[in-house]
Scaffold this active site. Structure first.
Site, PDB file in Angstrom:
ATOM      1  N   ARG A  94      10.597 110.266  10.910  1.00 52.47           N
ATOM      2  CA  ARG A  94      12.025 110.151  11.206  1.00 52.47           C
ATOM      3  C   ARG A  94      12.556 108.737  11.067  1.00 52.47           C
ATOM      4  O   ARG A  94      11.853 107.773  11.311  1.00 52.47           O
ATOM      5  CB  ARG A  94      12.327 110.687  12.595  1.00 52.47           C
ATOM      6  CG  ARG A  94      11.521 110.005  13.673  1.00 52.47           C
ATOM      7  CD  ARG A  94      11.333 110.864  14.874  1.00 52.47           C
ATOM      8  NE  ARG A  94      10.445 111.955  14.563  1.00 52.47           N
ATOM      9  CZ  ARG A  94       9.760 112.649  15.437  1.00 52.47           C
ATOM     10  NH1 ARG A  94       9.862 112.399  16.700  1.00 52.47           N
ATOM     11  NH2 ARG A  94       8.969 113.607  15.084  1.00 52.47           N
ATOM     12  N   ASP A  97      14.259 107.992  16.437  1.00 52.45           N
ATOM     13  CA  ASP A  97      13.958 108.937  17.505  1.00 52.45           C
ATOM     14  C   ASP A  97      14.339 108.289  18.828  1.00 52.45           C
ATOM     15  O   ASP A  97      13.852 107.202  19.152  1.00 52.45           O
ATOM     16  CB  ASP A  97      12.464 109.271  17.493  1.00 52.45           C
ATOM     17  CG  ASP A  97      12.094 110.397  18.435  1.00 52.45           C
ATOM     18  OD1 ASP A  97      12.977 111.217  18.769  1.00 52.45           O
ATOM     19  OD2 ASP A  97      10.920 110.471  18.826  1.00 52.45           O
TER      20      ASP A  97
END
Length: 170
Positions: A94, A97
């Site tokens: 990602r 986060d």
């Protein structure tokens, strides 16, 4: 004490390397009304569960806000969305986060959308080790153990190294 975790392991088209993205996310959080009271050191951490994904940059922060737990979680998700976070599958790499780890002594009830304290925080080196920087005596409201006590049971397969400006990033 309100605790959030910050992490990233992918480059952001707008902010660049994961460390810069995380720093910009903290700035954005303050722009939207939260106060960063204290922040941990940065760590580089292996993905959990173990995979061939790039390592993460992680930290935790103690914040102050007038938002309630659900509103804060919504704000964290909004910032993730602004930064380009996508969720193609569970535990996917990602760009950003942001997790709500704890909100004072608040304990969510079964069936709530929000689960606080974070249900896996006590198993995560990337949360517990930075939390020691903020308050090793922080008490888990369900388990009744301090951050220091919880950190002694971190699974041995979770690799971490202290981040430095000389660290290579993904």
């Amino acid at each position: 004490m309100i605790i959030i975790a910050i992490g990233a392991n992918l480059k952001s088209p707008k902010y660049g390397l994961p460390m810069q993205t995380c720093k910009e996310a903290l700035i954005r959080l303050e722009e939207l009304g939260a106060e960063i009271v204290k922040q941990s050191r940065w760590l580089k951490t292996a993905p959990v569960p173990i995979s061939d994904a790039p390592w993460y940059v992680n930290a935790v922060a103690q914040i102050k806000t007038d938002l309630g737990p659900n509103e804060l979680l919504n704000l964290l998700h909004r910032i993730e969305d602004e930064f380009g976070r996508v969720r193609p599958f569970v535990n996917a790499p990602r760009i950003l986060d942001l997790d709500l780890i704890a909100y004072d002594d608040f304990i969510s009830t079964p069936g709530d959308h929000l689960i606080v304290p974070h249900p896996r925080m006590h198993e995560r080196a990337f949360v517990l080790l930075p939390l020691l920087d903020i308050d090793e005596g922080w008490l888990h409201p369900i388990m009744g153990k301090t951050a220091k006590e919880l950190s002694t049971a971190i699974p041995v397969d979770q690799e971490t190294i202290e981040y430095s400006d000389n660290s290579s990033e993904n």
